[in-house]
Write a protein that holds these residues in place. Sequence first.
Motif, PDB file in Angstrom:
ATOM      1  N   THR A  12      29.848 -27.341 104.614  1.00  9.82           N
ATOM      2  CA  THR A  12      29.754 -26.246 103.648  1.00  9.82           C
ATOM      3  C   THR A  12      29.185 -26.704 102.303  1.00  9.82           C
ATOM      4  OG1 THR A  12      32.044 -26.639 103.013  1.00  9.82           O
ATOM      5  CG2 THR A  12      31.647 -24.922 104.650  1.00  9.82           C
ATOM      6  N   GLU A  13      28.888 -27.974 102.177  1.00  9.50           N
ATOM      7  CA  GLU A  13      28.320 -28.452 100.924  1.00  9.50           C
ATOM      8  C   GLU A  13      26.798 -28.383 101.007  1.00  9.50           C
ATOM      9  OE1 GLU A  13      28.154 -32.432  98.144  1.00  9.50           O
ATOM     10  OE2 GLU A  13      29.615 -32.351  99.767  1.00  9.50           O
ATOM     11  N   MET A  14      26.206 -27.591 100.123  1.00 10.11           N
ATOM     12  CA  MET A  14      24.766 -27.378 100.159  1.00 10.11           C
ATOM     13  C   MET A  14      24.111 -27.960  98.915  1.00 10.11           C
ATOM     14  SD  MET A  14      24.187 -25.643 102.942  1.00 10.11           S
ATOM     15  CE  MET A  14      25.545 -25.425 104.108  1.00 10.11           C
ATOM     16  N   VAL A  15      22.905 -28.432  99.088  1.00 14.44           N
ATOM     17  CA  VAL A  15      22.079 -28.786  97.946  1.00 14.44           C
ATOM     18  C   VAL A  15      20.845 -27.883  97.984  1.00 14.44           C
ATOM     19  CG1 VAL A  15      22.853 -31.163  97.706  1.00 14.44           C
ATOM     20  CG2 VAL A  15      20.989 -30.641  99.258  1.00 14.44           C
ATOM     21  N   ARG A  16      20.334 -27.557  96.800  1.00 15.12           N
ATOM     22  CA  ARG A  16      19.187 -26.655  96.742  1.00 15.12           C
ATOM     23  C   ARG A  16      17.925 -27.436  96.432  1.00 15.12           C
ATOM     24  NH1 ARG A  16      20.034 -20.907  94.461  1.00 15.12           N
ATOM     25  NH2 ARG A  16      20.949 -20.888  96.528  1.00 15.12           N
ATOM     26  N   GLY A  17      16.909 -27.176  97.198  1.00 15.01           N
ATOM     27  CA  GLY A  17      15.625 -27.808  96.965  1.00 15.01           C
ATOM     28  C   GLY A  17      14.560 -26.752  96.782  1.00 15.01           C
ATOM     29  N   VAL A  18      13.442 -27.150  96.223  1.00 15.53           N
ATOM     30  CA  VAL A  18      12.327 -26.224  96.058  1.00 15.53           C
ATOM     31  C   VAL A  18      11.046 -26.906  96.497  1.00 15.53           C
ATOM     32  CG1 VAL A  18      11.992 -26.868  93.638  1.00 15.53           C
ATOM     33  CG2 VAL A  18      11.127 -24.677  94.470  1.00 15.53           C
ATOM     34  N   GLN A  19      10.239 -26.164  97.213  1.00 11.77           N
ATOM     35  CA  GLN A  19       8.964 -26.673  97.676  1.00 11.77           C
ATOM     36  C   GLN A  19       7.871 -26.034  96.827  1.00 11.77           C
ATOM     37  OE1 GLN A  19       7.615 -25.625 101.771  1.00 11.77           O
ATOM     38  NE2 GLN A  19       7.837 -27.804 102.096  1.00 11.77           N
ATOM     39  N   THR A  20       7.045 -26.859  96.262  1.00 16.01           N
ATOM     40  CA  THR A  20       6.008 -26.324  95.372  1.00 16.01           C
ATOM     41  C   THR A  20       4.639 -26.832  95.803  1.00 16.01           C
ATOM     42  OG1 THR A  20       6.323 -28.182  93.894  1.00 16.01           O
ATOM     43  CG2 THR A  20       7.572 -26.197  93.404  1.00 16.01           C
ATOM     44  N   GLY A  21       3.642 -26.501  95.018  1.00 19.58           N
ATOM     45  CA  GLY A  21       2.315 -27.035  95.253  1.00 19.58           C
ATOM     46  C   GLY A  21       1.688 -26.474  96.504  1.00 19.58           C
ATOM     47  N   TYR A  22       1.110 -27.302  97.314  1.00 19.49           N
ATOM     48  CA  TYR A  22       0.334 -26.861  98.462  1.00 19.49           C
ATOM     49  C   TYR A  22       1.147 -26.019  99.422  1.00 19.49           C
ATOM     50  CZ  TYR A  22      -3.274 -30.090  97.049  1.00 19.49           C
ATOM     51  OH  TYR A  22      -4.244 -30.733  96.365  1.00 19.49           O
ATOM     52  N   ALA A  23       2.435 -26.281  99.456  1.00 21.36           N
ATOM     53  CA  ALA A  23       3.248 -25.591 100.444  1.00 21.36           C
ATOM     54  C   ALA A  23       3.863 -24.310  99.916  1.00 21.36           C
ATOM     55  CB  ALA A  23       4.350 -26.527 100.933  1.00 21.36           C
ATOM     56  N   SER A  24       3.545 -23.960  98.661  1.00 28.11           N
ATOM     57  CA  SER A  24       4.143 -22.732  98.156  1.00 28.11           C
ATOM     58  C   SER A  24       3.625 -21.539  98.954  1.00 28.11           C
ATOM     59  CB  SER A  24       3.870 -22.554  96.665  1.00 28.11           C
ATOM     60  OG  SER A  24       2.504 -22.318  96.451  1.00 28.11           O
ATOM     61  N   ILE A  25       4.435 -20.551  99.054  1.00 35.42           N
ATOM     62  CA  ILE A  25       4.100 -19.366  99.847  1.00 35.42           C
ATOM     63  C   ILE A  25       3.268 -18.437  98.980  1.00 35.42           C
ATOM     64  CG2 ILE A  25       6.329 -18.318  99.263  1.00 35.42           C
ATOM     65  CD1 ILE A  25       6.287 -17.057 102.028  1.00 35.42           C
ATOM     66  N   THR A  26       2.150 -17.998  99.510  1.00 35.41           N
ATOM     67  CA  THR A  26       1.235 -17.310  98.605  1.00 35.41           C
ATOM     68  C   THR A  26       0.319 -16.330  99.332  1.00 35.41           C
ATOM     69  OG1 THR A  26      -0.414 -17.709  96.885  1.00 35.41           O
ATOM     70  CG2 THR A  26      -0.529 -19.124  98.801  1.00 35.41           C
ATOM     71  N   LYS A  27      -0.016 -15.279  98.640  1.00 36.02           N
ATOM     72  CA  LYS A  27      -1.173 -14.431  98.915  1.00 36.02           C
ATOM     73  C   LYS A  27      -1.284 -13.826 100.304  1.00 36.02           C
ATOM     74  CE  LYS A  27      -4.341 -15.796  95.331  1.00 36.02           C
ATOM     75  NZ  LYS A  27      -3.730 -16.885  94.610  1.00 36.02           N
ATOM     76  N   ILE A  28      -0.214 -13.267 100.759  1.00 38.12           N
ATOM     77  CA  ILE A  28      -0.344 -12.322 101.861  1.00 38.12           C
ATOM     78  C   ILE A  28      -0.230 -10.966 101.184  1.00 38.12           C
ATOM     79  CG2 ILE A  28       0.771 -11.373 103.911  1.00 38.12           C
ATOM     80  CD1 ILE A  28       1.716 -14.201 104.547  1.00 38.12           C
ATOM     81  N   LYS A  29      -1.165 -10.105 101.406  1.00 39.07           N
ATOM     82  CA  LYS A  29      -1.212  -8.825 100.703  1.00 39.07           C
ATOM     83  C   LYS A  29      -1.173  -8.990  99.192  1.00 39.07           C
ATOM     84  CE  LYS A  29       0.782  -5.395 103.780  1.00 39.07           C
ATOM     85  NZ  LYS A  29       1.948  -4.544 103.971  1.00 39.07           N
ATOM     86  N   GLY A  30      -1.836 -10.004  98.678  1.00 41.94           N
ATOM     87  CA  GLY A  30      -1.949 -10.160  97.242  1.00 41.94           C
ATOM     88  C   GLY A  30      -0.690 -10.651  96.548  1.00 41.94           C
ATOM     89  N   TRP A  31       0.185 -11.298  97.265  1.00 50.41           N
ATOM     90  CA  TRP A  31       1.342 -11.892  96.598  1.00 50.41           C
ATOM     91  C   TRP A  31       0.882 -12.891  95.576  1.00 50.41           C
ATOM     92  CZ3 TRP A  31       5.024 -13.782 101.021  1.00 50.41           C
ATOM     93  CH2 TRP A  31       5.504 -12.680 101.709  1.00 50.41           C
TER      94      TRP A  31
END
Length: 59
Positions: A12-31
């Motif tokens: 139940t112990e979670m750590v939060r991470g963030v993925q940035t740069g090339y792997a960021s989620i982008t631009k489906i229907k102009g997101w």
Amino acid sequence: MKNLVCTYCGGTEMVRGVQTGYASITKIKGWRGQSLYYDICANCGTVVRSFVENPEKLR
Ligand SMILES: [Zn+2]
């Protein structure tokens, strides 16, 4: 934050991470590019949840 339970090890112990740069989620229907966040089990490393920070911007 809602309590998450790892489906793999039951941890139940979670750590939060963030993925940035090339792997960021982008631009489906102009997101606009959004970073993808992860809640990761601190015990076994399983990604329990992945999400974007601003879902209202996806509409
Ligand atoms: Zn786990």
